[in-house]
Design a protein around this motif. Structure first.
Motif, mmCIF file in Angstrom:
data_model
loop_
_atom_site.group_PDB
_atom_site.id
_atom_site.type_symbol
_atom_site.label_atom_id
_atom_site.label_comp_id
_atom_site.label_asym_id
_atom_site.label_seq_id
_atom_site.Cartn_x
_atom_site.Cartn_y
_atom_site.Cartn_z
ATOM 1 N N ASP A 145 1.007 -1.320 -0.219
ATOM 2 C CA ASP A 145 -0.335 0.129 0.558
ATOM 3 C C ASP A 145 0.945 1.287 -0.032
ATOM 4 O O ASP A 145 0.616 2.727 -0.312
ATOM 5 N N PHE A 146 1.706 1.529 0.693
ATOM 6 C CA PHE A 146 2.528 2.542 0.411
ATOM 7 C C PHE A 146 4.375 2.133 -0.636
ATOM 8 O O PHE A 146 4.728 3.291 -0.582
ATOM 9 N N GLY A 147 3.464 1.435 -1.604
ATOM 10 C CA GLY A 147 4.302 1.399 -2.760
ATOM 11 C C GLY A 147 5.603 0.829 -2.150
ATOM 12 O O GLY A 147 6.781 0.728 -2.670
ATOM 13 N N VAL A 148 6.029 0.130 -1.935
ATOM 14 C CA VAL A 148 6.944 -0.276 -0.762
ATOM 15 C C VAL A 148 7.185 -2.422 -1.277
ATOM 16 O O VAL A 148 6.259 -2.878 -1.035
ATOM 17 N N ALA A 149 7.750 -2.754 -2.305
ATOM 18 C CA ALA A 149 7.912 -4.064 -3.155
ATOM 19 C C ALA A 149 8.744 -4.681 -2.662
ATOM 20 O O ALA A 149 10.122 -4.030 -2.918
ATOM 21 N N LEU A 150 9.221 -5.993 -1.826
ATOM 22 C CA LEU A 150 10.535 -6.057 -0.818
ATOM 23 C C LEU A 150 10.784 -7.374 -1.448
ATOM 24 O O LEU A 150 10.712 -7.933 -2.650
ATOM 25 N N PRO A 151 12.451 -7.592 -1.992
ATOM 26 C CA PRO A 151 12.652 -9.079 -3.096
ATOM 27 C C PRO A 151 11.815 -10.071 -1.711
ATOM 28 O O PRO A 151 11.720 -10.268 -0.370
ATOM 29 N N LYS A 152 11.914 -11.101 -2.640
ATOM 30 C CA LYS A 152 10.895 -12.298 -2.506
ATOM 31 C C LYS A 152 11.714 -12.812 -1.000
ATOM 32 O O LYS A 152 11.538 -13.586 -0.040
ATOM 33 N N GLY A 153 13.183 -12.856 -0.829
ATOM 34 C CA GLY A 153 13.998 -13.323 0.019
ATOM 35 C C GLY A 153 14.016 -12.671 1.506
ATOM 36 O O GLY A 153 14.459 -12.677 2.636
ATOM 37 N N THR A 154 13.709 -11.053 1.193
ATOM 38 C CA THR A 154 13.715 -9.953 2.540
ATOM 39 C C THR A 154 12.577 -10.316 3.269
ATOM 40 O O THR A 154 11.164 -10.935 2.596
ATOM 41 N N SER A 155 13.111 -11.279 4.437
ATOM 42 C CA SER A 155 11.550 -11.492 5.903
ATOM 43 C C SER A 155 11.459 -9.861 5.772
ATOM 44 O O SER A 155 12.634 -8.413 6.174
ATOM 45 N N ILE A 156 10.384 -9.837 6.997
ATOM 46 C CA ILE A 156 10.444 -8.518 7.765
ATOM 47 C C ILE A 156 9.519 -8.724 8.759
ATOM 48 O O ILE A 156 9.448 -9.894 9.461
ATOM 49 N N ARG A 157 10.414 -8.221 9.673
ATOM 50 C CA ARG A 157 10.258 -7.516 11.140
ATOM 51 C C ARG A 157 9.323 -6.722 11.705
ATOM 52 O O ARG A 157 9.879 -5.870 11.774
ATOM 53 N N VAL A 158 8.816 -6.732 12.434
ATOM 54 C CA VAL A 158 7.811 -5.793 12.771
ATOM 55 C C VAL A 158 8.067 -5.560 14.241
ATOM 56 O O VAL A 158 7.993 -6.727 15.079
ATOM 57 N N TRP A 159 7.622 -4.531 14.960
ATOM 58 C CA TRP A 159 8.456 -4.441 15.701
ATOM 59 C C TRP A 159 7.252 -3.440 16.829
ATOM 60 O O TRP A 159 7.049 -2.249 16.360
ATOM 61 N N ASP A 160 6.836 -3.766 17.889
ATOM 62 C CA ASP A 160 5.641 -3.409 18.180
ATOM 63 C C ASP A 160 5.986 -2.521 19.080
ATOM 64 O O ASP A 160 6.375 -2.582 20.777
ATOM 65 N N SER A 161 6.528 -1.167 19.476
ATOM 66 C CA SER A 161 6.539 -0.437 20.586
ATOM 67 C C SER A 161 5.858 -0.123 21.683
ATOM 68 O O SER A 161 4.721 -0.318 21.763
ATOM 69 N N THR A 162 6.623 0.001 22.752
ATOM 70 C CA THR A 162 5.581 -0.007 23.881
ATOM 71 C C THR A 162 5.935 1.797 24.877
ATOM 72 O O THR A 162 7.164 2.460 24.118
ATOM 73 N N ALA A 163 5.600 1.816 25.789
ATOM 74 C CA ALA A 163 5.616 3.023 26.634
ATOM 75 C C ALA A 163 7.045 3.064 26.933
ATOM 76 O O ALA A 163 7.521 4.542 26.634
ATOM 77 N N GLU A 164 8.284 1.789 26.583
ATOM 78 C CA GLU A 164 9.264 2.348 27.294
ATOM 79 C C GLU A 164 10.458 1.748 26.481
ATOM 80 O O GLU A 164 11.157 2.363 26.585
ATOM 81 N N VAL A 165 9.533 1.102 25.235
ATOM 82 C CA VAL A 165 10.534 0.485 24.193
ATOM 83 C C VAL A 165 10.275 1.538 22.952
ATOM 84 O O VAL A 165 9.363 1.592 22.532
#
Lengths: 206, 111
Positions: A145-165
Motif C-alpha cells: 500500500d505504501f508502494g514498497v515491494a521487497l525482494p522475495k528473500g527479504t523477511s519482515i520483522r515488525v517491532w511493536d513499540s511500548t511506553a518504554e521502548v
C-alpha cells in the motif's frame, strides 16, 4: 461559517472538543497545575524544532561513520542523549538495521508510541486502527500500500513499540550515494523509511 | 494510508491537549506508562464501533483519557469541566469577531 455571516459577527465558535480542552486548561491553570508558557513551549518544540530531519541526520551519520553506527545499534539511548536527543518520557530508543535479508517495520499496536525526539509527532496513518491492526497481520500488504515491494528473500520483522521502548529503523544506504556527504545523504532519508513503511529516496530523485 | 506529508497537528486543540498531557507528565502528575495503559484502553473502546482513522477521533480518545485521568489524579469534577466548557462557548458567542476571547473575570462556574 459565522465570521462570513453579517448576521452573526461573533468570534468563530471552536468545535466542541476544543471547548472541552479550553475548560480543562482553565481548571488546571486555576489550580496551578499547568503553566501556559510551558504549553506554548511544548507546542513550538514539536511544531517547529523536532521532526524527521533529526532522525535523518542520525541515519546519515550512521551511514558515514561505522563506529557511530556500531554504538547506535548496540545501545542507542546514551548515544542519542549525547547528541541532545532525549526521550521526554524517559523511554529507550532501539535502532534496528535493515539488511538485504531483513526489513524492519515499526508499529504501536496498543496506542501510538513513537520515537518523538527523532521523528516528532506521528502521522495520522500511524495512529489509525487500520495500520495498527494490519502492520502485524499482513506487513507485506501494508508495504505494498505504501508502494514498497521487497525482494522475495527479504523477511519482515515488525517491532511493536511500548511506553518504554521506541524503535527507529536504520534503512539501507541507497545505491549510487557513494560520493555524498552526510548533509546530502540526510536529504534522502524519508520519515517513512525510518518507520519502515518506505525506503530512502534514490540520489537522482532529489 | 498514504505517505503524503501531514501537518504536525491538524487542529489547534490537538496540539493543546497533547501539550497539556506532556506537561502534566513532566511535572509528575502521572507516569507515561500510566498514560499509555489508560489511553490504549480508551482507544480500544472507541475503536469497537468503527475503525479510528488516527485524526480527530484519535485526539478525542486522547481528550477522554486526559479528562478521566485528571478526575482520578487531580480531583477535577465533570460538572466543573462542563460548566467551564459552557462558559467558554458563551464567551466565544459574546465576543465580537477579531477581539481576543476571554472568560469573564467572575463566571458562574468559578471557584
Amino acid at each position: 461559517m459565522p465570521h462570513d455571516d453579517p448576521d452573526h459577527p461573533h468570534s468563530v465558535l471552536p468545535p466542541e472538543p476544543a471547548l472541552r480542552v479550553k475548560a480543562l486548561e482553565t481548571v488546571l491553570a486555576r489550580r496551578g497545575l499547568v503553566d501556559p508558557a510551558a504549553l506554548d513551549e511544548i507546542i513550538d518544540t514539536y511544531q517547529n524544532r523536532i521532526g524527521p530531519q533529526i532522525g535523518a541526520s542520525v541515519v546519515a551519520r550512521a551511514w558515514c561513520e561505522p563506529d557511530f553506527k556500531a554504538a547506535l545499534l548496540a545501545d542507542a539511548t546514551p548515544v542519542l542523549a549525547e547528541m541532545g536527543h532525549y526521550g521526554r518520557q524517559g523511554e529507550h530508543v532501539v535502532v534496528v538495521e535493515n539488511t538485504p535479508d531483513r526489513h524492519n517495520m515499526v508499529v504501536c499496536t496498543l496506542c501510538s508510541c513513537y520515537p518523538w525526539p527523532l521523528l516528532g509527532i506521528p502521522p495520522g496513518w500511524y495512529k489509525s486502527d487500520a495500520y495498527r491492526a494490519r502492520a502485524v497481520r499482513e506487513p507485506r500488504r501494508v508495504l505494498a500500500d505504501f508502494g514498497v515491494a521487497l525482494p522475495k528473500g527479504t523477511s519482515i520483522r515488525v517491532w511493536d513499540s511500548t511506553a518504554e521502548v521506541r524503535y527507529l529503523v536504520l534503512p539501507m544506504r541507497p545505491p549510487g550515494s557513494d560520493g555524498l556527504d552526510a548533509g546530502a545523504l540526510a536529504a534522502l532519508v524519508t520519515r517513512d523509511s525510518m518507520i519502515g513503511t518506505g525506503l530512502p529516496s534514490a540520489p537522482e530523485a532529489t | 494510508m498514504t505517505s503524503a506529508p501531514d501537518p504536525v497537528f491538524e487542529q489547534p486543540w490537538h496540539a493543546q491537549v497533547f501539550a497539556m498531557t506532556v506537561h502534566l507528565n513532566e511535572t509528575g502528575l502521572f507516569t507515561w506508562p500510566e498514560w499509555t495503559v489508560r489511553f490504549s484502553a480508551v482507544l480500544q473502546r472507541h475503536g469497537l464501533a468503527r475503525d479510528l482513522d488516527g485524526g480527530d477521533d484519535y485526539f478525542l480518545a486522547w481528550l477522554d483519557t486526559l479528562e478521566s485521568l485528571l478526575s482520578d489524579t487531580a480531583g477535577t469534577e465533570p460538572g466543573e469541566i462542563d460548566a467551564l466548557r459552557d462558559a467558554w462557548r458563551r464567551a466565544y458567542l459574546d465576543t465580537p469577531h477579531g477581539t481576543p476571547v476571554r472568560l469573564p473575570q467572575r463566571d458562574p462556574s468559578g471557584p
